[in-house]
Design an enzyme around this catalytic site. Sequence first.
Site, PDB file in Angstrom:
ATOM      1  N   GLY A 192       0.956  -1.069   0.026  1.00  0.00           N
ATOM      2  CA  GLY A 192       0.278  -0.018   0.331  1.00  0.00           C
ATOM      3  C   GLY A 192       0.848   1.309  -0.054  1.00  0.00           C
TER       4      GLY A 192
ATOM      5  CD  GLN B 112     -14.094  -6.393   6.515  1.00  0.00           C
ATOM      6  OE1 GLN B 112     -13.891  -5.792   5.527  1.00  0.00           O
ATOM      7  NE2 GLN B 112     -13.602  -6.298   7.128  1.00  0.00           N
TER       8      GLN B 112
ATOM      9  NE  ARG C 259     -27.920 -10.461  19.502  1.00  0.00           N
ATOM     10  CZ  ARG C 259     -28.999  -9.907  20.588  1.00  0.00           C
ATOM     11  NH1 ARG C 259     -29.248  -8.982  20.484  1.00  0.00           N
ATOM     12  NH2 ARG C 259     -29.488 -10.930  21.402  1.00  0.00           N
TER      13      ARG C 259
ATOM     14  N   GLY D 203       1.978   3.017   2.425  1.00  0.00           N
ATOM     15  CA  GLY D 203       3.027   3.122   3.201  1.00  0.00           C
ATOM     16  C   GLY D 203       3.744   2.128   3.131  1.00  0.00           C
TER      17      GLY D 203
ATOM     18  CG  ASP E  24      -7.665  -0.120   4.326  1.00  0.00           C
ATOM     19  OD1 ASP E  24      -8.772  -0.650   4.302  1.00  0.00           O
ATOM     20  OD2 ASP E  24      -6.940   0.160   5.245  1.00  0.00           O
TER      21      ASP E  24
ATOM     22  CG  HIS F 299      -7.471  -8.953  10.005  1.00  0.00           C
ATOM     23  ND1 HIS F 299      -7.655  -9.116  11.958  1.00  0.00           N
ATOM     24  CD2 HIS F 299      -6.583  -8.884  10.049  1.00  0.00           C
ATOM     25  CE1 HIS F 299      -7.344  -7.910  12.052  1.00  0.00           C
ATOM     26  NE2 HIS F 299      -6.123  -7.710  10.887  1.00  0.00           N
TER      27      HIS F 299
HETATM   28  O1  F6P Z   1      -5.015  -1.780   5.527  1.00  0.00           O
HETATM   29  C1  F6P Z   1      -5.392  -2.515   5.239  1.00  0.00           C
HETATM   30  C2  F6P Z   1      -6.092  -2.983   6.444  1.00  0.00           C
HETATM   31  O2  F6P Z   1      -7.170  -4.497   6.690  1.00  0.00           O
HETATM   32  C3  F6P Z   1      -7.121  -1.979   7.247  1.00  0.00           C
HETATM   33  O3  F6P Z   1      -8.103  -2.249   6.705  1.00  0.00           O
HETATM   34  C4  F6P Z   1      -7.108  -2.513   8.916  1.00  0.00           C
HETATM   35  O4  F6P Z   1      -7.227  -1.737   9.791  1.00  0.00           O
HETATM   36  C5  F6P Z   1      -5.907  -3.132   8.760  1.00  0.00           C
HETATM   37  O5  F6P Z   1      -5.416  -3.211   7.756  1.00  0.00           O
HETATM   38  C6  F6P Z   1      -5.449  -3.956  10.284  1.00  0.00           C
HETATM   39  O6  F6P Z   1      -4.462  -4.442   9.994  1.00  0.00           O
HETATM   40  P1  F6P Z   1      -3.823  -5.087  11.335  1.00  0.00           P
HETATM   41  O7  F6P Z   1      -3.922  -6.416  10.473  1.00  0.00           O
HETATM   42  O8  F6P Z   1      -2.637  -5.146  11.485  1.00  0.00           O
HETATM   43  O9  F6P Z   1      -4.415  -5.326  12.914  1.00  0.00           O
END
Ligand code: F6P
Length: 359
Positions: A113, A283, A275, A115, A139, A281
Amino acid sequence: MKRIGILTSGGDCAGLNAAIRAVVHRAVGTYGWEVFGIRQATLGLMAQPPQAIALEIDKVDGLLVAGGTILGTTNKGDPFAFPMPDGTIRDRSEDIIAGYHQLGLDAMIGIGGDGSMAILRRLAQQGNLNLVAIPKTIDNDVGVTELSIGFDTAVSIATEALDRLHFTAASHSRVMILEVMGRDAGHIAISAGIAGGADVILVPEIPYTVERVCYTIKERQEQGKNYSLVVVSEAVRTETGVCVMSTDRLGQCRYGGIGQYLADEICTRIGAETRVTVLGHVQRGGTPSPLERVIASAFGVAAVDLIAEAQYDHMVTWQKRQVVSVPIPEAIAQYRAVNPHGTLVKTARGLGICLGDEH
Ligand code: F6P
């Protein structure tokens, strides 16, 4: 003959392996080059000896559908201020550059990404490394590319979750809140919300009130609709602007929090049974969608072609149904949030979906 390296950096996602496979097919199959898969992003180059595996075509068999990354990854430890086991902070950039040269690489493909890409580019500039980049982030907030690896699958998974929640919500007359990822941007929420038929979608780009959300739920109840589906992006704050993300032991923000806040508020204000599902994760794992495989494959092939043309310091991007290469500095300078006046927001409003504001 060239010898190239490939690494995956930052959070994993579906489609990374499909891109690695494509790189190997193009580089080894078409050009007859050698490909080295670098383990765990820059950590593999930092290690002594550098950690990398030779990737042949038979080593990438079956990778098209495999989730995660066979190379491993990390989103920890800025190499320019690297936390050492003894608690000190050291600049490890020269170790990484040395690792690249030790492997005898002519060029390197970095998948990450914005970063990760900023770090890799800085290393490339400092060490005169030949870098080509492939964008990856569920994202989808890398501005120059319409799609990054990981996004389409994440949206599919969030949509499937909504499809499932739909039935259980209706059976129990409940308000179901689905909290989806998106560290800063609401792209997953708005896309999955539309695709999954949500009644309310909250994204960080559009200010909302709980009152407006409750009004929508009550209005539906009055129309005889006994349940509602709310999708909220993890980056949404409370209506007074407080970040309720939980914090891990390292003090870094994590997903989780805003869904429960909304559930409590909705329950308190209108007595609805709520609820919360925090998708997290889920996703990022699993089988890449067909579109993901196509994009990842196109990016992998194009990235190798950039190296063949010695067009370094470029990122492959997806624009208007084709791969376009863009200088990395330009690519990472452009962050893309959900456009509050864009097509998807208009679509959601046109479908009568509440976005929590007064429109
Ligand atoms: O940037 C991708 C991402 O999956 C974000 O949607 C989420 O906030 C973050 O990474 C979660 O990071 P980690 O896997 O370090 O918990």
